[in-house]
Design an enzyme around this catalytic site. Structure first.
Site, PDB file in Angstrom:
ATOM      1  CE  LYS A   8     -23.535  24.002  18.306  1.00 10.52           C
ATOM      2  NZ  LYS A   8     -23.071  24.141  19.645  1.00 10.52           N
ATOM      3  CG  ASP A  25     -18.438  23.281  17.354  1.00  9.91           C
ATOM      4  OD1 ASP A  25     -17.682  23.430  16.360  1.00  9.91           O
ATOM      5  OD2 ASP A  25     -18.284  22.377  18.185  1.00  9.91           O
TER       6      ASP A  25
END
Length: 221
Positions: free
Chosen positions: A121, A139
């Site tokens: 991420k 997220d």
């Protein structure tokens, strides 16, 4: 509404609400963005933006960062949480950037993910926001919203990212990633959610999610 019509509705709504898209983490270049994103794990952007100026006043590039000890970095970033792991990561990746990448942040997911404390991420955010390379970092906000909107089964963030990339046009990924985060915070939060204000979920949302919301609301009233 077909799935493609739902996807277009999401894009149109988000572009209407967020024609200008603010970047959540304050930074001035790829290195400071990388450090800020790393620090944001299990913390808030607000808290990170309070602490990064203190760190960057001492070191805003890898060459100055390695002059600090891990302990000095940890003392500065302690308020963001997980400081032992993050300070080691910041110090370690700064050494690698100097030794392997001439002090520059690499522009590929693979090279970024090799850096300590940098996961998929974080790497995706950096290539997207620092270099404009299409990526779709997922997220908790995006994971929650994609599930509520019935655009993924939401088993895990890996699956959600795969579905997002499959459904949304590649040229929209970088904007959508940020627009969905802002929308999630403002209109579709995990707590204190008001469906009346959430036009997207109200229009295309997963029926079970909407029914559960309405049941809970009825119980409260």
């Amino acid at each position: 509404m077909t799935k493609q019509e739902k996807v277009q509705f999401v894009i149109d709504t988000l572009e209407n609400i967020y024609p200008e898209i603010p970047i959540p983490l304050d930074h001035k270049d790829p290195y400071t963005l990388l450090i800020a994103v790393l620090m944001s794990a299990q913390s808030t952007d607000v808290r990170v933006n309070q602490i990064t100026p203190l760190l960057f006043a001492k070191a805003d590039n890898p060459y100055d960062m390695i002059k600090l000890s891990v302990e000095e970095i940890r003392d500065i970033i302690r308020p963001v949480g997980l400081s032992p792991m993050k300070s080691k990561g910041i110090h370690g990746l700064s050494h690698i950037l100097i030794n392997k990448h001439n002090g520059k942040v690499p522009k590929t997911l693979e090279a970024l993910e090799e850096l300590p404390a940098v996961g998929h991420k974080t790497a995706s955010v950096v290539i997207s926001q620092a270099f404009g390379i299409p990526a779709f970092p997922v997220d908790t906000h995006i994971h929650r919203l994609m599930y509520r909107w019935n655009l993924t089964n939401g088993k895990n963030v890996v699956q959600t990212e795969r579905d997002a990339k499959r459904l949304f046009p590649k040229e929209k990924w970088n904007d959508l990633h940020l627009q969905i985060i802002w929308y999630g915070r403002e209109y579709c939060p995990a707590r204190g959610w008001n469906l009346d204000n959430d036009i997207i979920t109200k229009t295309i949302g997963r029926k079970t999610v909407i029914n559960d919301y309405l049941k809970a609301k009825k119980t409260r009233s």
